[in-house]
Structure formats: C-alpha cells, structure tokens
Design an enzyme around this catalytic site. Structure first.
Site, short mmCIF file in Angstrom:
data_model
loop_
_atom_site.label_atom_id
_atom_site.label_comp_id
_atom_site.label_asym_id
_atom_site.label_seq_id
_atom_site.Cartn_x
_atom_site.Cartn_y
_atom_site.Cartn_z
CB CYS A 42 8.36 -5.15 -9.86
SG CYS A 42 7.82 -5.41 -8.12
CD GLU A 145 5.25 -10.45 -12.17
OE1 GLU A 145 4.80 -10.06 -13.15
OE2 GLU A 145 6.51 -10.53 -11.86
#
Length: 208
Positions: A42, A145
């Site tokens: 992340c 992502e």
C-alpha cells in the site's frame, strides 16, 4: 514487515469499486481485467475529505497545533497524514507515514515501515510495542493498486510497458477507516525533537 498489497485492513474495505486512473487522476472507462500486482504494498492513497468533516464523522476533535492539509490525490510514504488516536480523547492529528520505532537510532528505518501485516503485527519487534500502546485510525478516500504491464497497455517514453494504477474506493463513496499504529520517536541526538509516526495495518483481501 511489509504487506503484499493494500488489502482489507480497514474497518470498511474498498475492494468493491475500482477505477483505472491516469497520471492526471482521471479515470479510464475500464474496470480491472486481470489480477493486481501482488508484489506492490500500500504505497499510495487519496485523502480529500476535509479534516473538519472527518472530525464530525468520527466524533473527534482536531489537534490545535497541527496544520490542516488540503485535498491530496497521491499520498506517498514519508508524507504527513491524518490519524485519529485516543490520547486521551479521540483526536485527529498529523503523523509521518512510515513508522519509526521508539528504540530506533536512525529515522531512516521509517522508509521501510509504511505497512504492517495484521497476521504478523505482534511478532515483529518494529510494530508490537506500538500495537500494544498506540493504536490509531487512518482516514482515506481510496487507495491505489497496480496491475502488471500489458503489451497493449500504456508505455513509457522509452517504449516499455507500464503498470496501470487502479483506484479503489467504497461503493458508497464514504470514507475508509483504516487500522494503524503510531510511535512517538525522539531523536537520540536531539531528544527535544519528536516525530509522531504511523503505519497502515493490512491483511488479505476480503469481500467487505
């Protein structure tokens, strides 16, 4: 100490709604068509909800001495981000993204500790003291992502295929309340210099 993706370590999981985005953050008209790159942690997220609105939503007060950040669409580790802790009451304050354990002699370790896996949080010396002493919530409006490069996808100026970012948000557009832990680090060379730091707790993707 790092997660393999910004998966559902939040109180509300944003996996239900994904958009591909370009460099200008404008969404492409397509949804993800292949698995996302599991080697990516992340590393970027979006925070556009005003801090005053977050305070009302979370029932918190705003730390009086902290600056109020404006909307940001590509927040990276080492940036100042908004966290809520309960010291002593629910308070929104700014913390540096990238946890520096209290015992660390060098702040550079924080660049490697932007994520913590929920499954190993209590096993890692870097995180377990913070997990026991200083938990927090990190508010965000979405996270990124990256999908692996495709032969027919975007390319760099050098002609190499590029990974394509996908922005994940809640289906209803509400704020994501993400679990985290904090650490107040004092510089051994200058004990008066204190930095509040934080990391995002992540876990395997789920259906929430």
């Amino acid at each position: 100490d790092h997660d393999q993706g910004c998966h559902g370590a939040s109180q509300y999981r944003g996996s239900g709604h994904g958009r591909t985005v370009g460099a200008d953050n404008a969404p492409y008209p397509t949804q993800p068509t292949q698995p996302l790159d599991s080697a990516v942690m992340c590393g970027r997220f979006v925070a556009t909800t005003p801090v005053a609105e977050l305070a009302s939503l979370l029932g918190a007060v705003i730390a009086p001495d902290d600056p109020l950040p404006g909307p940001r669409y590509n927040i990276a580790p080492s940036a100042q981000i908004t966290v809520m802790d309960r010291r002593p009451h629910s308070t929104l304050r700014q913390a540096q993204w990238g946890l520096i354990p209290a015992w660390a002699r060098d702040a550079a370790i924080g660049t490697r500790l932007s994520n913590a896996r929920a499954e190993t949080l209590w096993e890692k010396p870097s995180f377990r003291d913070a997990a026991a002493r200083h938990r927090c919530v990190i508010a965000m409006d979405g996270f990124y992502e990256w999908a692996p490069p495709r032969p027919d996808g975007p390319r760099s100026n050098a002609g190499r295929p590029l990974k394509r970012p996908h922005l994940f948000t809640r289906r209803d557009g509400a704020v994501l309340s993400v679990a985290g832990v904090c650490s107040l680090w004092r510089d051994p060379a200058d004990p008066a210099h204190e930095i509040l730091t934080t990391t995002i707790i992540t876990c395997d993707a789920n259906a929430v």
